[in-house]
Enzyme design. Structure first.
Site, PDB file in Angstrom:
ATOM      1  N   GLY A 144      51.997  19.183  55.567  1.00  0.00           N
ATOM      2  CA  GLY A 144      51.033  19.632  54.560  1.00  0.00           C
ATOM      3  C   GLY A 144      51.680  20.479  53.478  1.00  0.00           C
ATOM      4  N   ASP A 145      52.668  21.275  53.854  1.00  0.00           N
ATOM      5  CA  ASP A 145      53.426  22.068  52.887  1.00  0.00           C
ATOM      6  C   ASP A 145      54.086  21.153  51.857  1.00  0.00           C
ATOM      7  OD1 ASP A 145      54.899  24.571  51.972  1.00  0.00           O
ATOM      8  OD2 ASP A 145      56.582  23.338  52.641  1.00  0.00           O
ATOM      9  N   ALA A 146      54.677  20.065  52.338  1.00  0.00           N
ATOM     10  CA  ALA A 146      55.336  19.119  51.436  1.00  0.00           C
ATOM     11  C   ALA A 146      54.316  18.380  50.570  1.00  0.00           C
ATOM     12  CB  ALA A 146      56.166  18.119  52.248  1.00  0.00           C
TER      13      ALA A 146
END
EC number: 3.1.26.-
Length: 155
Positions: free
Chosen positions: A36-38
């Protein structure tokens, strides 16, 4: 994690990558947050690139502000009432993963940003493209406003 365990897992990942080994197993919350960060970073960077500003120093500075834990925390708090009960449950569980925060955020902000990233990673992993797009599009003006407020308070 102890260093020996890190080395073992690193070497295991390298071996699985070389063999093309994949798994259909359910990911844990940390993995959802990692992905999700990416996802969020690519979304933000794509939006920034679309401004036509050719100076990557400026784009990087803005991207860092937009994906910062403090900013993501504000996004999640603002969107909380629009989430489904299943999404809120996932966020509550992911929030509890973080025990330490970076110097740039409080523990609560870091926990909430981890929850936001896990939600995005979950939508991505389960091919919920429409929901993911809705979350990102709804988050975008909120993130921009938080960033503008932060910049104005520094001047």
């Amino acid at each position: 994690m102890k260093f020996k365990q890190y080395l073992y897992l690193r070497d295991e990942a390298i071996e699985r990558l070389a063999q093309g080994t994949t798994t259909e197993e359910e990911w844990d919350l940390q993995t959802y947050a990692f992905v999700g960060d990416a996802v969020y970073s690519v979304f933000v960077r794509t939006r920034l690139a679309a401004t036509g500003i050719p100076k990557t120093r400026v784009l990087h500075d803005l991207a860092a502000r937009l994906v910062a834990a403090k900013n993501q925390s504000a996004v999640l708090r603002t969107l909380w009432d629009t989430l489904t009960e299943e999404e809120r449950d996932l966020c509550r569980r992911a929030r509890n993963l973080s025990l330490h925060a970076p110097a740039s955020a409080t523990l609560v902000e870091y926990q909430q940003s981890t929850a936001w990233e896990a939600l995005l990673g979950y939508c991505y992993r389960h091919d919920q493209k429409e929901r993911l797009e809705t979350l990102l599009q709804t988050a975008w003006p909120i993130a921009q406003e938080v960033m503008r407020h932060e910049i104005q308070s520094q001047t």
